[in-house]
Design a protein around this motif. Sequence first.
Motif, PDB file in Angstrom:
ATOM      1  N   GLY A 120      61.179  51.191 -13.284  1.00 43.41           N
ATOM      2  CA  GLY A 120      60.310  51.347 -14.447  1.00 43.41           C
ATOM      3  C   GLY A 120      59.495  52.618 -14.517  1.00 43.41           C
ATOM      4  O   GLY A 120      59.652  53.428 -15.433  1.00 43.41           O
ATOM      5  N   ASN A 121      58.614  52.840 -13.548  1.00 43.90           N
ATOM      6  CA  ASN A 121      57.703  53.981 -13.633  1.00 43.90           C
ATOM      7  C   ASN A 121      58.421  55.325 -13.613  1.00 43.90           C
ATOM      8  O   ASN A 121      58.120  56.205 -14.426  1.00 43.90           O
ATOM      9  CB  ASN A 121      56.681  53.921 -12.494  1.00 43.90           C
ATOM     10  N   ALA A 122      59.351  55.494 -12.683  1.00 42.53           N
ATOM     11  CA  ALA A 122      60.057  56.772 -12.590  1.00 42.53           C
ATOM     12  C   ALA A 122      60.942  56.997 -13.812  1.00 42.53           C
ATOM     13  O   ALA A 122      61.105  58.132 -14.272  1.00 42.53           O
ATOM     14  CB  ALA A 122      60.886  56.834 -11.308  1.00 42.53           C
ATOM     15  N   ALA A 123      61.510  55.931 -14.356  1.00 44.62           N
ATOM     16  CA  ALA A 123      62.338  56.059 -15.558  1.00 44.62           C
ATOM     17  C   ALA A 123      61.501  56.492 -16.752  1.00 44.62           C
ATOM     18  O   ALA A 123      61.913  57.362 -17.532  1.00 44.62           O
ATOM     19  CB  ALA A 123      63.040  54.742 -15.845  1.00 44.62           C
ATOM     20  N   ALA A 124      60.319  55.888 -16.902  1.00 50.70           N
ATOM     21  CA  ALA A 124      59.430  56.278 -17.995  1.00 50.70           C
ATOM     22  C   ALA A 124      59.000  57.731 -17.839  1.00 50.70           C
ATOM     23  O   ALA A 124      58.902  58.482 -18.816  1.00 50.70           O
ATOM     24  CB  ALA A 124      58.212  55.362 -18.031  1.00 50.70           C
ATOM     25  N   ARG A 143      67.141  44.232 -14.714  1.00 51.91           N
ATOM     26  CA  ARG A 143      66.739  43.245 -15.727  1.00 51.91           C
ATOM     27  C   ARG A 143      65.247  42.955 -15.640  1.00 51.91           C
ATOM     28  O   ARG A 143      64.583  42.770 -16.659  1.00 51.91           O
ATOM     29  CB  ARG A 143      67.540  41.956 -15.527  1.00 51.91           C
ATOM     30  N   LEU A 144      64.694  42.939 -14.429  1.00 51.56           N
ATOM     31  CA  LEU A 144      63.281  42.605 -14.249  1.00 51.56           C
ATOM     32  C   LEU A 144      62.423  43.871 -14.323  1.00 51.56           C
ATOM     33  O   LEU A 144      62.184  44.553 -13.320  1.00 51.56           O
ATOM     34  CB  LEU A 144      63.075  41.903 -12.904  1.00 51.56           C
ATOM     35  N   VAL A 145      61.991  44.198 -15.526  1.00 48.72           N
ATOM     36  CA  VAL A 145      61.132  45.364 -15.760  1.00 48.72           C
ATOM     37  C   VAL A 145      60.091  44.992 -16.805  1.00 48.72           C
ATOM     38  O   VAL A 145      60.407  44.316 -17.794  1.00 48.72           O
ATOM     39  CB  VAL A 145      61.943  46.587 -16.262  1.00 48.72           C
ATOM     40  N   GLU A 146      58.840  45.439 -16.617  1.00 46.28           N
ATOM     41  CA  GLU A 146      57.802  45.163 -17.600  1.00 46.28           C
ATOM     42  C   GLU A 146      58.146  45.829 -18.937  1.00 46.28           C
ATOM     43  O   GLU A 146      58.656  46.953 -18.975  1.00 46.28           O
ATOM     44  CB  GLU A 146      56.441  45.679 -17.116  1.00 46.28           C
ATOM     45  N   GLU A 147      57.824  45.138 -20.015  1.00 45.13           N
ATOM     46  CA  GLU A 147      58.207  45.619 -21.340  1.00 45.13           C
ATOM     47  C   GLU A 147      57.516  46.927 -21.703  1.00 45.13           C
ATOM     48  O   GLU A 147      58.070  47.766 -22.410  1.00 45.13           O
ATOM     49  CB  GLU A 147      57.894  44.549 -22.394  1.00 45.13           C
ATOM     50  N   GLY A 148      56.279  47.112 -21.203  1.00 45.77           N
ATOM     51  CA  GLY A 148      55.566  48.346 -21.512  1.00 45.77           C
ATOM     52  C   GLY A 148      56.313  49.581 -21.022  1.00 45.77           C
ATOM     53  O   GLY A 148      56.299  50.632 -21.684  1.00 45.77           O
ATOM     54  N   GLN A 358      53.283  44.106 -19.662  1.00 48.79           N
ATOM     55  CA  GLN A 358      52.966  43.308 -20.847  1.00 48.79           C
ATOM     56  C   GLN A 358      52.785  41.873 -20.399  1.00 48.79           C
ATOM     57  O   GLN A 358      53.732  41.223 -19.970  1.00 48.79           O
ATOM     58  CB  GLN A 358      54.061  43.391 -21.910  1.00 48.79           C
ATOM     59  N   TYR A 359      51.562  41.394 -20.482  1.00 50.18           N
ATOM     60  CA  TYR A 359      51.242  40.038 -20.055  1.00 50.18           C
ATOM     61  C   TYR A 359      50.785  39.249 -21.270  1.00 50.18           C
ATOM     62  O   TYR A 359      49.786  39.583 -21.902  1.00 50.18           O
ATOM     63  CB  TYR A 359      50.129  40.058 -19.004  1.00 50.18           C
ATOM     64  N   SER A 360      51.497  38.201 -21.589  1.00 50.13           N
ATOM     65  CA  SER A 360      51.145  37.429 -22.778  1.00 50.13           C
ATOM     66  C   SER A 360      49.764  36.809 -22.648  1.00 50.13           C
ATOM     67  O   SER A 360      49.116  36.525 -23.641  1.00 50.13           O
ATOM     68  CB  SER A 360      52.192  36.332 -23.011  1.00 50.13           C
ATOM     69  N   GLU A 361      49.311  36.594 -21.394  1.00 48.44           N
ATOM     70  CA  GLU A 361      48.004  36.002 -21.196  1.00 48.44           C
ATOM     71  C   GLU A 361      46.950  37.060 -20.875  1.00 48.44           C
ATOM     72  O   GLU A 361      45.852  36.744 -20.424  1.00 48.44           O
ATOM     73  CB  GLU A 361      48.035  34.988 -20.037  1.00 48.44           C
ATOM     74  N   GLY A 362      47.269  38.353 -21.092  1.00 51.67           N
ATOM     75  CA  GLY A 362      46.386  39.414 -20.641  1.00 51.67           C
ATOM     76  C   GLY A 362      44.975  39.337 -21.185  1.00 51.67           C
ATOM     77  O   GLY A 362      44.000  39.419 -20.448  1.00 51.67           O
ATOM     78  N   ARG A 363      44.818  39.186 -22.498  1.00 51.51           N
ATOM     79  CA  ARG A 363      43.480  39.165 -23.080  1.00 51.51           C
ATOM     80  C   ARG A 363      42.684  37.997 -22.555  1.00 51.51           C
ATOM     81  O   ARG A 363      41.525  38.135 -22.146  1.00 51.51           O
ATOM     82  CB  ARG A 363      43.583  39.072 -24.617  1.00 51.51           C
TER      83      ARG A 363
END
Length: 441
Positions: A120-124, A143-148, A358-363
């Motif tokens: 994820g990070n290096a790809a971004a 497959r397991l990568v954060e959506e952000g 991206q965490y759906s429960e973040g807020r």
Amino acid sequence: MRIPRGAAGASPPVVSPFCCDQRVSIEYDYDKVDTSVWSSRGRGVWRYRELLPDVKEIVSLHEGGTPLIGAKLSEELGFRVFIKDETRNPTGSFRDRFMTVAVSYGLPHAENGFVIASNGNAAASLAAYSARAGKPAYTVVPRLVEEGKLNQITAFGARLIRYGESVDECIGYAEGLAEGKGLYNVTPESNLVGLEGQKTIAFELWEELNPTHVVIPTGSGSNLYSIYRGFVELLRIGVIDEVPKLIAVQAERCSPIASEVLGTEPRIEPTRALALYVRNPLMKELALKAIEGSGGTAVLVGEDELDLGQRLLAREGVFAEYASSVIVPALLKLAEEGYFEEDDRVALVVTSSGLKGQYSEGRERFSLGGTKLEILRLLSGRDMYGYEIWEALEKPLKYQAVYQHLRELESMGLIEESKKVGRRVYYRLSEKGRRFLGLYF
């Protein structure tokens, strides 16, 4: 072969046979490096160009020079703690240090573009730097990568290729693309030239703090090794007397490096700290060398400690992803064991921003009050209606306030109506509510 002569009269690094993405061994003429010139330059990775490979053109987004923040935790722990905030890099992670060097050096070899295997990070980061360089980028991510992180990759116009469950499976695929399409491979595990950029974290820590210990989230081991290499070079130059102790932190569920240090049985399972999910780290031996060579150690952090680490860093004003948040529980464990002394200077390296996840429960995780949490705990046992929840709370509040809390929890999707009996409306936890409650208890 030799890389052409470096900037400012520095001798060139000596490199073993090197072609695009092969592993290299880089050495400099350390007797000719004058660190006094660094203070006359602006902050950032290329401030230290005497100890970086020479390039014809620098591709930069002003990476490096990240803040070192004194932690409020110091007051509670009794020794000095500092946070090296790598979230302030252009794409929000330490990988920008790697990418400015890898892309700048690889530009003459990247007529057809760049390729990377990454979780994820290096790809971004590659997506941003290749866009800046005007070159195509192919990013192979599991497959397991954060959506952000996926959003960053696509926003910068890189080609996104999903392959396998973990980054380990992506590396061979990226190597095949590099060979088949004539791409320059900047996968961190395959391109040690880029790692020269990451070692500048050590240079900055030395200039500002000269730490006794550095706590580092560890997945592939590349950052741990890079920081070690940076301090070893400072030792060879003669500006420090010893390398600080490096502390590798891994998730209990994925611990191939830390378990070997601690003598425990390693686990190789997915973890919520996704950037640390590296099942077979190719840089494991180099990471172990860094830990042993610095006299450091390793710490394992459980899944139930990730949220605590993230919240404690947030109280310091730093929003970190789970893979970075492991450093705080690790620090607390070592402090409880009496590992540190009063005059120690401990640097915590926060590698990546929480905005990249991206965490759906973040807020809710950061804003939910105590009463709402108590209501959720009550509903975890059985379905209940408003008045009996009010009685069970045993708190000095009006029962109408309980219904307000219920409406707000329902709007958040944490609870739902289960049934009606007459005028009574019974509530239960939703699936989201159960996942959320699991983050706290």
